[in-house]
Write a protein that holds these residues in place. Sequence first.
Motif: not given
Length: 274
Positions: A45-51, A122-129, A135-138
């Motif tokens: 998911l990190v790679q998908k967002i980076t892309d 609605v965020f899933y726990s792994k989305e929060i990770e 570097g986003l603050l929850i």
Amino acid sequence: MSGCSETTKFQVVSRKKRHGRKQHLDHSLDLSKKSNQPEINIDHLVQKITDAVVTIKNSPYKKILLKGLKDSLKTLNVDVVPIIVCYGLGNFSENKCAQYQLAALLTMQSLYESKVHIYDPVFYSKEIEVLKKFGLLIIDNNEVGIRKSGDNLTLFYMPHCFKGLVANVIYANWQIDLLNNCILLTNSFNEMADDVVTDDKQVKDSVELIKKIHPFTTEFVLDESFDNAPDAFHCTSIHVFSMDKLSMVPGDFWKPLIAPPFNQNEIDHEKRQD
């Protein structure tokens, strides 16, 4: 000193694992508490967002977004965005539009070196990770849009967000100095002000408050064309409240508002009654 540059940089933050119980967001609709969450590969998911960030960077939409931000800040006679607050992004692990909306948020974060606070029940726990890795603050509770800008310019980023949340941000900043320190990047006020076909009192109240401030708002329409996800930025605008326009309001305009237009507690109560 300007925090604006043409180079878009962002960094995935490496965090050590913390021992002990994880802190969850306290809200009745918080899906991160549920055990039946989907399987999410964090690295994937990190790679998908980076892309997605790279796609935004290389797209015509980046120039449109940056011009809208530049014009907005010029209207307010400022050149930096120290704080960004994002509400209602949705499940970006599942939704392509939300992935590009997050990519746009990361682009703005990098551009202005902003401190970014984010929340969606609605965020899933792994989305929060994943969000923390960027570097986003929850935000640790559901503010329902009730957050003041204070002394710092705050950009409220609410892509395709419910009118009630947009109206609650306006409600929370209902005085000239606070609104002057707000930028709302969300659905076009022109569109929302025309949308009153509903029997829902909270929606009506929300639209009425948006319509009340609308004449004293400067709106910068962002071109909605983004080929990779046409609906991601559909009908999106940047809204600012310049001192020139706010000084033109009638004398009794700033009288205190009785209550926020959107009350999550009322909705939660109705759901518990059903």
